[in-house]
Design a protein around this motif. Structure first.
Motif, PDB file in Angstrom:
ATOM      1  N   PRO A 190      17.133  -1.121   7.232  1.00 16.67           N
ATOM      2  CA  PRO A 190      16.868  -1.596   5.861  1.00 16.67           C
ATOM      3  C   PRO A 190      15.395  -1.893   5.604  1.00 16.67           C
ATOM      4  O   PRO A 190      15.028  -3.004   5.272  1.00 16.67           O
ATOM      5  CB  PRO A 190      17.734  -2.854   5.763  1.00 16.67           C
ATOM      6  N   THR A 191      14.571  -0.883   5.760  1.00 15.65           N
ATOM      7  CA  THR A 191      13.169  -1.072   5.385  1.00 15.65           C
ATOM      8  C   THR A 191      13.028  -0.694   3.920  1.00 15.65           C
ATOM      9  O   THR A 191      13.832   0.061   3.380  1.00 15.65           O
ATOM     10  CB  THR A 191      12.239  -0.185   6.244  1.00 15.65           C
ATOM     11  N   LEU A 192      11.971  -1.220   3.305  1.00 18.34           N
ATOM     12  CA  LEU A 192      11.909  -1.141   1.847  1.00 18.34           C
ATOM     13  C   LEU A 192      11.410   0.191   1.300  1.00 18.34           C
ATOM     14  O   LEU A 192      11.322   0.382   0.096  1.00 18.34           O
ATOM     15  CB  LEU A 192      11.081  -2.300   1.309  1.00 18.34           C
ATOM     16  N   ASP A 193      11.091   1.135   2.220  1.00 16.67           N
ATOM     17  CA  ASP A 193      10.738   2.455   1.695  1.00 16.67           C
ATOM     18  C   ASP A 193      11.983   3.211   1.240  1.00 16.67           C
ATOM     19  O   ASP A 193      11.910   4.126   0.436  1.00 16.67           O
ATOM     20  CB  ASP A 193       9.990   3.281   2.744  1.00 16.67           C
ATOM     21  N   LYS A 194      13.163   2.804   1.748  1.00 18.24           N
ATOM     22  CA  LYS A 194      14.393   3.466   1.331  1.00 18.24           C
ATOM     23  C   LYS A 194      14.885   2.837   0.039  1.00 18.24           C
ATOM     24  O   LYS A 194      15.192   1.656  -0.003  1.00 18.24           O
ATOM     25  CB  LYS A 194      15.471   3.323   2.414  1.00 18.24           C
ATOM     26  N   ARG A 195      14.937   3.645  -0.998  1.00 19.22           N
ATOM     27  CA  ARG A 195      15.284   3.075  -2.296  1.00 19.22           C
ATOM     28  C   ARG A 195      15.959   4.123  -3.172  1.00 19.22           C
ATOM     29  O   ARG A 195      15.928   5.318  -2.875  1.00 19.22           O
ATOM     30  CB  ARG A 195      14.027   2.559  -2.988  1.00 19.22           C
ATOM     31  N   LEU A 196      16.597   3.629  -4.218  1.00 15.84           N
ATOM     32  CA  LEU A 196      17.106   4.513  -5.265  1.00 15.84           C
ATOM     33  C   LEU A 196      15.988   4.646  -6.278  1.00 15.84           C
ATOM     34  O   LEU A 196      15.588   3.638  -6.870  1.00 15.84           O
ATOM     35  CB  LEU A 196      18.331   3.897  -5.946  1.00 15.84           C
ATOM     36  N   LYS A 234       6.521  -0.230   0.384  1.00 17.04           N
ATOM     37  CA  LYS A 234       7.159   1.057   0.652  1.00 17.04           C
ATOM     38  C   LYS A 234       6.327   1.928   1.577  1.00 17.04           C
ATOM     39  O   LYS A 234       6.822   2.882   2.158  1.00 17.04           O
ATOM     40  CB  LYS A 234       7.450   1.791  -0.663  1.00 17.04           C
ATOM     41  N   ASN A 235       5.029   1.570   1.725  1.00 16.81           N
ATOM     42  CA  ASN A 235       4.183   2.353   2.623  1.00 16.81           C
ATOM     43  C   ASN A 235       4.017   1.685   3.987  1.00 16.81           C
ATOM     44  O   ASN A 235       3.246   2.131   4.823  1.00 16.81           O
ATOM     45  CB  ASN A 235       2.813   2.566   1.994  1.00 16.81           C
ATOM     46  N   GLY A 236       4.709   0.556   4.187  1.00 21.63           N
ATOM     47  CA  GLY A 236       4.614  -0.129   5.475  1.00 21.63           C
ATOM     48  C   GLY A 236       3.468  -1.121   5.528  1.00 21.63           C
ATOM     49  O   GLY A 236       3.152  -1.635   6.595  1.00 21.63           O
ATOM     50  N   GLU A 237       2.851  -1.391   4.398  1.00 18.36           N
ATOM     51  CA  GLU A 237       1.752  -2.360   4.363  1.00 18.36           C
ATOM     52  C   GLU A 237       2.293  -3.745   4.025  1.00 18.36           C
ATOM     53  O   GLU A 237       3.232  -3.873   3.250  1.00 18.36           O
ATOM     54  CB  GLU A 237       0.743  -1.972   3.266  1.00 18.36           C
ATOM     55  N   LEU A 238       1.671  -4.771   4.604  1.00 11.32           N
ATOM     56  CA  LEU A 238       2.078  -6.139   4.269  1.00 11.32           C
ATOM     57  C   LEU A 238       1.540  -6.508   2.902  1.00 11.32           C
ATOM     58  O   LEU A 238       0.382  -6.241   2.589  1.00 11.32           O
ATOM     59  CB  LEU A 238       1.519  -7.124   5.303  1.00 11.32           C
ATOM     60  N   VAL A 239       2.397  -7.106   2.069  1.00 11.23           N
ATOM     61  CA  VAL A 239       1.931  -7.592   0.765  1.00 11.23           C
ATOM     62  C   VAL A 239       2.417  -9.019   0.566  1.00 11.23           C
ATOM     63  O   VAL A 239       3.493  -9.378   1.043  1.00 11.23           O
ATOM     64  CB  VAL A 239       2.439  -6.709  -0.397  1.00 11.23           C
TER      65      VAL A 239
END
Ligand SMILES: Nc1ncnc2c1ncn2[C@@H]1O[C@H](COP(=O)(O)OP(=O)(O)OP(=O)(O)O)[C@@H](O)[C@H]1O
Ligand SMILES: [Mg+2]
Lengths: 413, 231
Positions: A69-75, A173-178
């Motif tokens: 469940p990483t946030l790059d996977k999305r609808l 979504k790119n794996g960067e911390l925000v």
């Protein structure tokens, strides 16, 4: 003279014995209804509670989201999915959400937890347990783009009060911390410490921007159903609808909440096993009654067979007696079960003194009040089981009666 | 059926196995019964009367020999054929507890007709006529436990004849009733024999019953002792 009438009169010949046996069947109905209806109620409750904790009865997601469940996977177009789902009958709500992990910090302290990003304009307490259990403040409103709602336990840990700042950090979504800043607008308490210490509601638009999502993207659409039992069917319909899209998958609550589904399945199995054993004991009682009755009437069977009754008709006569016993038992069962059932559906038994109000299993809070709810198919199932058992119990006595020759029978008595 | 006897027993033996012991209930017994007879099997207790009636009634099978009813060898028939034969061709009257206790006199009497699937209305009509014949029309709605022994036997006789069987077999039909009732039952059977030509074969060891028989078949130790035909 019909065999059915004859069977009934034969049964009524030894009224006391027949009524006692019928009562044992009725008692079986009572037990069966108790087990089944408390199960039906508790399971429905658990499933619906679990649904309002975030994922709904069905969730539409990216196919890989469940496993990693990483946030790059999305609808990418969650809003379109939502609009389509809302047209399906049996669906009471469809909500676009982003769910994921984050670090939450205030002042010096920080804790890890889960966030649910919601659109405040669409969410209602009916589909969101956290909005239902607010103890302070309220949900951030649609215009309030930095409001957050935290659990009471987390508020305690991070020393938060209404209006205080909360910093949350996640991977985009790119794996960067925000990181983003929010302000506490409400505090909820579900009663489950791990939930109250680990879940935060965030505004959908803020999170979308932070993660770099498209304006209509989200990690899932949570679907709520009128009846959770429709989940499988509706899943099938939706899967067909999006069968060509590799980016969309539909999960039932059983798939997304395997722990809960497993817990229910095991509980149900024990339930069935218990009922099966009760059924066996009752069937043995019925068989005993019929066998006694058949043995007492050997001479009568002998005479009827001498007069030309076929062995098959003798078997049928005994089976009919058993049918009547089953019907009588079912009727008595309904009579003795109804008051108990009505009490249990309306009032129920409160076990909060024994198990407290914050007892959870499979990640779901359990209602400390035991109540009944009987699905129509469960009731039908019980009626059929009673009927089936009485017939099965009658097979041996019936064939014993039919297998004997008339002379053997005439000798008796 | 012209010259074929109604019942033929050819060298019939019936041996019961009692543990290791063999009991010969009937030995090398032959008999012919013609249509319209009013005959009695008599002999002391244990002489084989019931055994012979059971053999003729297709309730039992001989160990040796043949039993023929209307020229048909019973050994050739299967279980359901035998049941059908008993239902359609044979009437039975037993010594006691003849009637089904949960059925009324009328329902008992129509039992065989019901087994024959005769429509209800027709059944009722025939049964009420026969019950009137045996003097039981008034008590048709009573259950057996509300009837005297003699009345029960009358109902049993009505049940045996209502389907118009070829033969009525009665095993000691008067053994459990007083002598006045016995006489009345006998008279009834005689009248049915005389007026309707019903063939009767019954067993007894009651001298008064024997006195009224047209033919006396004397048994002793499972063998025919004497076959006595009277005028
Ligand atoms: N099932 C059986 N097993 C063993 N022996 C039997 C059986 N039935 C009858 N017998 C024997 O066969 C013989 C003839 O019996 P049966 O009942 O035909 O006599 P019966 O003339 O009818 O006597 P009763 O006048 O007492 O009725 C008797 O010795 C009896 O003990
Ligand atoms: Mg006898």
């Amino acid at each position: 003279m019909q065999l059915g009438t004859m069977a009934w009169r034969t049964l009524m010949r030894n009224k006391r014995r027949s009524v006692i046996t019928a009562f044992s069947v009725g008692f079986g109905v009572l037990l069966s209804v108790t087990f089944t209806a408390s199960g039906d109620y508790a399971y429905t409750n658990m499933i619906n509670t679990s649904a309002v904790m975030g994922l709904g009865h069905l969730s539409v997601e990216h196919p890989d989201f469940r496993d990693t469940p990483t946030l790059d996977k999305r609808l990418v177009d969650a809003e379109a999915v939502q609009q389509r789902v809302l047209q399906i009958s049996g669906v009471t709500g469809a909500l676009v959400r982003i769910m994921g992990q984050a670090m939450f910090a205030s002042g010096a302290k920080s804790v890890g937890g889960a966030f649910i990003a919601i659109d405040p304009a669409q969410e209602t307490p009916a589909h969101n347990i956290f909005l239902r259990t607010l103890i302070e403040g309220q949900c951030f409103s649609a215009g309030e783009d930095r409001g957050v709602v935290v659990g009471a336990k987390m508020a305690e840990k991070l020393n938060l009060r209404l209006g205080k700042k909360l910093i949350f950090t996640m991977t985009d979504k790119n794996g960067e911390l925000v990181s983003e800043l929010g302000r506490v607008s409400g505090i909820f308490r579900t009663g489950d410490d791990s939930v109250d210490g680990g879940v935060v509601l965030l505004p959908l638009d803020l999170v979308r921007k932070a993660l770099g999502y498209e304006p209509t993207a989200a990690s899932l659409v949570a679907i709520f159903l009128e009846d959770h039992r429709a989940a499988k069917t509706i899943q099938g319909d939706l899967a067909q609808l999006w069968s060509r899209s590799k980016e969309i998958t539909v999960l039932t609550w059983q798939e997304s909440q395997a722990d809960l589904a497993g817990l229910i399945a095991v509980d149900q199995l024990f339930n069935y096993l218990l009922q099966f054993l009760v059924g066996l004991v009752i069937a043995a009682g019925i068989m005993n009654t019929l066998l006694m009755s058949v043995m007492e009437r050997q001479r009568e069977f002998g005479i009827m067979m001498a007069l030309g009754m076929m062995p098959g008709q003798v078997v049928r006569l005994v089976l009919l007696e058993s049918c009547w016993l089953g019907i009588l038992g079912l009727a008595l069962g309904v009579v003795i079960t109804t008051p108990w059932f009505l009490y249990m559906t309306r009032i129920g038994l409160d076990f909060s003194g024994q198990i407290g109000t914050d007892y959870s299993a499979g990640g779901v809070l359990i209602d400390p009040v035991m109540k009944f709810r009987l699905y129509r198919e469960s009731a039908m199932w019980i009626a059929w089981a009673v009927f089936f058992l009485t017939i099965v119990a009658a097979i041996f006595p019936a064939f014993k009666a039919g297998r004997m020759t008339p002379v053997e029978n005439l000798k008796q008595g | 059926m012209n010259n074929t006897p109604l019942v033929q027993l050819e060298n019939v033996s019936r041996i019961y196995q009692q543990g290791k012991l063999q009991v010969a209930a009937v030995t090398d017994f032959s008999l012919e019964v013609q249509c319209g007879e009013f005959s009695v099997l008599c002999g002391p207790s244990g002489s084989g009367k019931t055994t012979i009636l059971n053999l003729i009634g297709a309730l039992d099978e001989p160990s040796q020999g043949r039993v023929l009813l209307e020229g048909r060898d019973l050994a050739q028939l299967g279980r359901s054929d035998l049941a059908r034969l008993r239902r359609d061709r044979i009437g039975f009257v037993f010594q006691s507890y003849n009637l089904n206790p949960v059925l009324t006199a009328c329902e008992n009497a129509e039992f065989v007709l019901a087994l024959q699937n005769i429509p209800h209305a027709q059944r009722r009509q025939r049964v009420m006529a026969v019950l009137a014949e045996v003097g039981m029309a008034e008590l048709a709605e009573r259950r057996p436990d509300e009837l005297s022994g003699g009345q029960q036997q009358r109902v049993a006789i009505a049940r045996a004849i209502v389907s118009r069987p070829a033969i009525v077999l009665a095993d000691e039909p008067t053994a459990n009733v007083d002598s006045a009732t016995a006489a009345a039952i006998l008279e009834l059977m005689e009248r049915l024999n005389h007026e309707q030509g019903v063939t009767f074969l019954f067993s007894t060891h009651d001298q008064r019953v024997m006195d009224r028989a047209h033919r006396l078949i004397h048994l002793r130790d499972g063998r025919l002792e004497r076959d006595e035909v009277r005028g």
